[in-house]
Design an enzyme around this catalytic site. Structure first.
Site, PDB file in Angstrom:
ATOM      1  N   LYS A  35      21.685 -21.410   5.077  1.00  0.00           N
ATOM      2  CA  LYS A  35      21.662 -22.395   4.063  1.00  0.00           C
ATOM      3  C   LYS A  35      23.110 -22.811   3.238  1.00  0.00           C
ATOM      4  O   LYS A  35      23.572 -23.811   3.257  1.00  0.00           O
ATOM      5  CB  LYS A  35      20.550 -22.044   3.055  1.00  0.00           C
ATOM      6  CG  LYS A  35      19.097 -22.245   3.718  1.00  0.00           C
ATOM      7  CD  LYS A  35      18.032 -22.071   2.392  1.00  0.00           C
ATOM      8  CE  LYS A  35      16.730 -22.297   2.910  1.00  0.00           C
ATOM      9  NZ  LYS A  35      15.565 -22.448   2.144  1.00  0.00           N
ATOM     10  N   ASN A 214      -0.737 -28.848 -11.803  1.00  0.00           N
ATOM     11  CA  ASN A 214      -1.308 -28.496 -10.666  1.00  0.00           C
ATOM     12  C   ASN A 214      -2.674 -28.312 -10.251  1.00  0.00           C
ATOM     13  O   ASN A 214      -3.377 -28.738  -9.357  1.00  0.00           O
ATOM     14  CB  ASN A 214      -0.433 -27.306  -9.936  1.00  0.00           C
ATOM     15  CG  ASN A 214       1.043 -27.836  -9.483  1.00  0.00           C
ATOM     16  OD1 ASN A 214       1.297 -29.139  -9.649  1.00  0.00           O
ATOM     17  ND2 ASN A 214       1.851 -27.152  -8.855  1.00  0.00           N
ATOM     18  N   TYR A 257     -12.113 -37.739 -22.339  1.00  0.00           N
ATOM     19  CA  TYR A 257     -12.814 -36.465 -21.858  1.00  0.00           C
ATOM     20  C   TYR A 257     -11.864 -35.546 -21.305  1.00  0.00           C
ATOM     21  O   TYR A 257     -12.095 -34.635 -20.448  1.00  0.00           O
ATOM     22  CB  TYR A 257     -13.909 -37.092 -20.684  1.00  0.00           C
ATOM     23  CG  TYR A 257     -14.645 -38.025 -20.907  1.00  0.00           C
ATOM     24  CD1 TYR A 257     -15.639 -37.886 -21.743  1.00  0.00           C
ATOM     25  CD2 TYR A 257     -14.588 -39.325 -20.475  1.00  0.00           C
ATOM     26  CE1 TYR A 257     -16.528 -38.747 -21.934  1.00  0.00           C
ATOM     27  CE2 TYR A 257     -15.236 -40.528 -20.703  1.00  0.00           C
ATOM     28  CZ  TYR A 257     -16.611 -39.978 -21.294  1.00  0.00           C
ATOM     29  OH  TYR A 257     -17.294 -40.993 -21.904  1.00  0.00           O
ATOM     30  N   CYS A 268     -27.121 -39.207 -20.475  1.00  0.00           N
ATOM     31  CA  CYS A 268     -26.594 -39.557 -19.133  1.00  0.00           C
ATOM     32  C   CYS A 268     -25.857 -38.646 -18.180  1.00  0.00           C
ATOM     33  O   CYS A 268     -25.848 -38.464 -16.976  1.00  0.00           O
ATOM     34  CB  CYS A 268     -25.663 -40.851 -19.178  1.00  0.00           C
ATOM     35  SG  CYS A 268     -26.440 -42.320 -19.904  1.00  0.00           S
ATOM     36  N   LYS A 271     -27.835 -35.761 -16.523  1.00  0.00           N
ATOM     37  CA  LYS A 271     -28.979 -36.505 -15.622  1.00  0.00           C
ATOM     38  C   LYS A 271     -28.510 -36.955 -14.272  1.00  0.00           C
ATOM     39  O   LYS A 271     -28.890 -36.803 -13.251  1.00  0.00           O
ATOM     40  CB  LYS A 271     -29.803 -37.448 -16.485  1.00  0.00           C
ATOM     41  CG  LYS A 271     -30.656 -38.490 -15.720  1.00  0.00           C
ATOM     42  CD  LYS A 271     -31.152 -39.423 -16.660  1.00  0.00           C
ATOM     43  CE  LYS A 271     -30.551 -40.824 -16.972  1.00  0.00           C
ATOM     44  NZ  LYS A 271     -30.141 -41.577 -16.021  1.00  0.00           N
ATOM     45  N   LYS A 324     -23.201 -36.460 -29.908  1.00  0.00           N
ATOM     46  CA  LYS A 324     -21.751 -36.806 -30.194  1.00  0.00           C
ATOM     47  C   LYS A 324     -21.604 -37.510 -31.497  1.00  0.00           C
ATOM     48  O   LYS A 324     -22.940 -38.095 -31.927  1.00  0.00           O
ATOM     49  CB  LYS A 324     -20.756 -37.595 -29.306  1.00  0.00           C
ATOM     50  CG  LYS A 324     -21.516 -38.975 -28.978  1.00  0.00           C
ATOM     51  CD  LYS A 324     -20.737 -39.825 -27.639  1.00  0.00           C
ATOM     52  CE  LYS A 324     -21.198 -41.227 -27.937  1.00  0.00           C
ATOM     53  NZ  LYS A 324     -20.516 -42.174 -26.450  1.00  0.00           N
ATOM     54  N   ARG A 331     -30.846 -36.090 -26.884  1.00  0.00           N
ATOM     55  CA  ARG A 331     -31.482 -35.994 -25.476  1.00  0.00           C
ATOM     56  C   ARG A 331     -30.003 -35.156 -24.713  1.00  0.00           C
ATOM     57  O   ARG A 331     -29.060 -35.669 -24.614  1.00  0.00           O
ATOM     58  CB  ARG A 331     -31.676 -37.125 -24.833  1.00  0.00           C
ATOM     59  CG  ARG A 331     -33.107 -37.653 -25.151  1.00  0.00           C
ATOM     60  CD  ARG A 331     -33.413 -38.874 -24.536  1.00  0.00           C
ATOM     61  NE  ARG A 331     -32.372 -39.987 -24.930  1.00  0.00           N
ATOM     62  CZ  ARG A 331     -32.503 -41.088 -24.236  1.00  0.00           C
ATOM     63  NH1 ARG A 331     -32.961 -41.715 -23.446  1.00  0.00           N
ATOM     64  NH2 ARG A 331     -31.085 -42.024 -24.700  1.00  0.00           N
TER      65      ARG A 331
HETATM   66  N1  LIG Z   1       8.279 -27.324  -3.596  1.00  0.00           N
HETATM   67  C1  LIG Z   1       7.910 -28.060  -4.197  1.00  0.00           C
HETATM   68  O1  LIG Z   1       7.482 -29.129  -4.001  1.00  0.00           O
HETATM   69  C2  LIG Z   1       7.964 -27.567  -5.716  1.00  0.00           C
HETATM   70  C3  LIG Z   1       7.691 -28.387  -6.671  1.00  0.00           C
HETATM   71  C4  LIG Z   1       7.917 -27.962  -8.074  1.00  0.00           C
HETATM   72  C5  LIG Z   1       7.981 -26.547  -8.252  1.00  0.00           C
HETATM   73  N2  LIG Z   1       8.400 -25.695  -7.161  1.00  0.00           N
HETATM   74  C6  LIG Z   1       8.506 -24.327  -7.447  1.00  0.00           C
HETATM   75  O2  LIG Z   1       9.931 -24.237  -7.417  1.00  0.00           O
HETATM   76  C7  LIG Z   1      10.374 -22.786  -6.882  1.00  0.00           C
HETATM   77  C8  LIG Z   1      11.085 -22.955  -5.577  1.00  0.00           C
HETATM   78  O3  LIG Z   1      10.188 -23.767  -4.350  1.00  0.00           O
HETATM   79  P1  LIG Z   1      10.889 -24.298  -3.204  1.00  0.00           P
HETATM   80  O4  LIG Z   1       9.676 -24.718  -2.438  1.00  0.00           O
HETATM   81  O5  LIG Z   1      12.114 -24.825  -3.600  1.00  0.00           O
HETATM   82  O6  LIG Z   1      11.058 -22.594  -2.594  1.00  0.00           O
HETATM   83  P2  LIG Z   1      11.724 -22.291  -1.412  1.00  0.00           P
HETATM   84  O7  LIG Z   1      11.185 -21.280  -0.687  1.00  0.00           O
HETATM   85  O8  LIG Z   1      12.052 -23.825  -0.375  1.00  0.00           O
HETATM   86  O9  LIG Z   1      13.281 -21.900  -1.609  1.00  0.00           O
HETATM   87  C9  LIG Z   1      13.698 -20.900  -2.463  1.00  0.00           C
HETATM   88  C10 LIG Z   1      14.870 -20.382  -2.056  1.00  0.00           C
HETATM   89  O10 LIG Z   1      15.280 -19.334  -2.971  1.00  0.00           O
HETATM   90  C11 LIG Z   1      16.172 -18.484  -2.127  1.00  0.00           C
HETATM   91  N3  LIG Z   1      16.397 -17.285  -2.764  1.00  0.00           N
HETATM   92  C12 LIG Z   1      15.577 -16.192  -2.982  1.00  0.00           C
HETATM   93  N4  LIG Z   1      16.063 -15.023  -3.427  1.00  0.00           N
HETATM   94  C13 LIG Z   1      17.287 -15.291  -3.971  1.00  0.00           C
HETATM   95  C14 LIG Z   1      18.382 -14.732  -4.660  1.00  0.00           C
HETATM   96  N5  LIG Z   1      18.094 -13.487  -4.930  1.00  0.00           N
HETATM   97  N6  LIG Z   1      19.248 -15.435  -5.056  1.00  0.00           N
HETATM   98  C15 LIG Z   1      19.580 -16.779  -4.406  1.00  0.00           C
HETATM   99  N7  LIG Z   1      18.700 -17.318  -3.767  1.00  0.00           N
HETATM  100  C16 LIG Z   1      17.474 -16.727  -3.513  1.00  0.00           C
HETATM  101  C17 LIG Z   1      15.560 -18.514  -0.860  1.00  0.00           C
HETATM  102  O11 LIG Z   1      16.357 -18.129   0.208  1.00  0.00           O
HETATM  103  C18 LIG Z   1      15.208 -19.919  -0.659  1.00  0.00           C
HETATM  104  O12 LIG Z   1      16.384 -20.632   0.142  1.00  0.00           O
HETATM  105  C19 LIG Z   1       8.839 -22.261  -6.612  1.00  0.00           C
HETATM  106  O13 LIG Z   1       8.606 -21.526  -7.882  1.00  0.00           O
HETATM  107  C20 LIG Z   1       7.943 -23.319  -6.441  1.00  0.00           C
HETATM  108  O14 LIG Z   1       6.605 -22.954  -6.971  1.00  0.00           O
HETATM  109  C21 LIG Z   1       8.122 -26.330  -5.952  1.00  0.00           C
END
Ligand SMILES: NC(=O)c1ccc[n+]([C@@H]2O[C@H](COP(=O)([O-])OP(=O)(O)OC[C@H]3O[C@@H](n4cnc5c(N)ncnc54)[C@H](O)[C@@H]3O)[C@@H](O)[C@H]2O)c1
Length: 437
Positions: A35, A214, A257, A268, A271, A324, A331
């Site tokens: 990467k 989420n 709600y 409602c 039921k 409410k 009921r």
């Molecule tokens: N993918 C989504 O749509 C999305 C949306 C919102 C939030 N998130 C959250 O964001 C976070 C990242 O998600 P993602 O999908 O981008 O993850 P991903 O797995 O695509 O990427 C994570 C990256 O972190 C790198 N990494 C791991 N350890 C590392 C270190 N010590 N130093 C530097 N880099 C390191 C990995 O090599 C990898 O490239 C997660 O917590 C996820 O839940 C993801």
């Protein structure tokens, strides 16, 4: 601004590219050499519409480069954004080892840096993780105090893969979890051109917002699918039904709600939910979401009962009985069920409901309450003061004028169980117990 982005995954790559597009200089850090090399070659490490062009442009313009050296990245920037993965372990728990590793690396680099540094978490982490785990790791490694010697914030990411760049520039909301003011100021300047006013809360609330979002999305998908399944089984177009549901922005797609509180009830919802589930069974369609809604409602009633029981009080005042405010409909009121259960367990109850007058109950309403609370006429009193007289605990089940000021008036002397959050800012403390706040 000079920014380091830790983790070049879906979130990190998009964040880095968009920050560069906005004119910032970014050092992207990842342990994965492939990467790192891809970024330095001007290539997007993930497939995301529009990302190739942004990364190629940023690298060619000298605003983006990648490295595997976290110390170099921290020393060359003023703010670090953590976007590393937080996967599930086999047992479902959250694996925070990567965020902790990065926190330690950043902290160690901060220890050797003169200028103030800011650390912003964007990875999804459970409520409490910043305060209990990430900040202590940063402080240990940096040898300083978060908020004083270096800045910290939590900034949850809401982007969706495949529309991530569009989501970055047009987010539904922006939430900052705050520790210190100057990190929030830096974040405000990063999002200034997006045109959405950030909501600033404490870090734990911001962490909770991400999970709540989420969970809500997952619930919506399963609900819509379930409705679609029932509709298909009855030769109805579920898309048409859900389109109409979504067109009501007052009750359906709205805050209606959606505030935590007591069980639903009335003539409602229970039921109709029962009838719909029964109908689905007759056409062999499973309705686990609707079933769970009923189960969750019963659990909320149990919760209220146990809160009352745990006060140790035997003589109780109950404010509210109808399902409410501003109706006398009893009921399937969950308050009637709660009263019935308490009476069945030998509690003494005085009930005040400004909308319920025994002599005026008629028809199905009277029939219902007679089969559940046959001695209602003896339980009802005429005022809040009568209700409080001799009560060892008060249950507030209705948010109306009669309830206003009650919490202050009883002033910690009498335990209060609040099922409706009669005072918007009040949280459980000592003798005051809100059902879910
Ligand atoms: N993918 C989504 O749509 C999305 C949306 C919102 C939030 N998130 C959250 O964001 C976070 C990242 O998600 P993602 O999908 O981008 O993850 P991903 O797995 O695509 O990427 C994570 C990256 O972190 C790198 N990494 C791991 N350890 C590392 C270190 N010590 N130093 C530097 N880099 C390191 C990995 O090599 C990898 O490239 C997660 O917590 C996820 O839940 C993801």
């Amino acid at each position: 601004m000079r920014i380091s982005v830790f983790g070049i995954g879906y979130v990190g790559a998009v964040t880095a590219a968009c920050l560069c597009k906005d004119g910032h200089h970014v050092v992207a850090v990842d342990v994965n050499d492939v990467k790192v090399n891809e970024i330095n070659d001007g290539l997007a490490p993930i497939a995301e519409p529009g990302l190739d062009a942004l990364i190629a442009d940023a690298v060619a313009g000298g605003r983006l480069r990648a490295t595997d050296r976290s110390d170099e990245a921290v020393h060359g920037t003023e703010l670090s954004i953590i976007c590393v993965g937080t996967p599930s372990r086999l047992n479902g728990s959250l694996d925070t080892r990567y965020v902790l590793k990065v926190a330690e690396e950043i902290g160690t680099a901060i220890a050797a840096k003169k200028e103030r540094h800011h650390v912003v978490m964007r990875s999804t982490i459970l409520p409490g993780t910043m305060v209990e785990t990430v900040i202590p790791a940063l402080e240990r490694a940096a040898g300083g105090v978060a908020g004083r010697d270096f800045g910290v914030a939590y900034y949850p990411e809401f982007l969706r893969e495949s529309t991530a760049i569009a989501d970055y520039y047009d987010p539904g909301t922006i939430v900052f979890g705050k520790l210190d003011e100057d990190t929030i100021l830096k974040l405000r300047s990063l999002v200034a051109r997006i045109g959405v006013e950030p909501i600033v809360v404490d870090m734990t609330t911001a962490e909770a917002v991400k999970y709540t979002n989420n969970a809500w999305h997952a619930l919506k998908v399963s609900f819509a699918n379930e409705i679609g399944n029932v509709c298909k089984g009855t030769a109805i177009d579920g898309h048409e039904v859900m389109r109409i549901l979504c067109s009501d922005k007052r009750l359906n797609i709205s805050p209606a709600y959606l505030m935590p509180g007591f069980a639903f009830g009335g003539s409602c919802l229970p039921k109709d939910l029962r009838a719909l589930r029964y109908k689905a069974r007759t056409i062999d369609v499973a309705t686990p979401v609707l079933d769970a809604a009923m189960t969750a409602n019963e659990i909320q009633l149990d919760r209220a009962y146990h809160m009352v029981a745990s006060t140790g009080a035997r003589r109780l005042g109950l404010l509210g009985l109808s399902f409410k405010p501003n109706t006398d409909d009893l009921r399937e009121s969950p308050l009637v069920e709660l009263a019935e259960r308490l009476l069945g367990k030998g509690y003494m109850l005085k009930i005040y409901d400004p909308n319920v007058s025994y002599g005026e109950l008629t028809g199905a309403n009277l029939q219902y309450v007679m089969s559940h609370l046959p001695h209602l006429s003896r339980l009802l009193v005429d005022s809040v003061d009568d209700m409080c007289q001799g009560a060892q605990a008060i249950i507030i089940g209705k948010k109306d004028a009669a309830a206003a000021g009650l919490v202050e008036r009883l002033g910690g002397k009498t335990p209060i169980i609040d099922l409706v959050r009669v005072n918007a800012m009040k949280r459980s403390d000592g003798s005051y117990d809100g059902i879910c706040w």
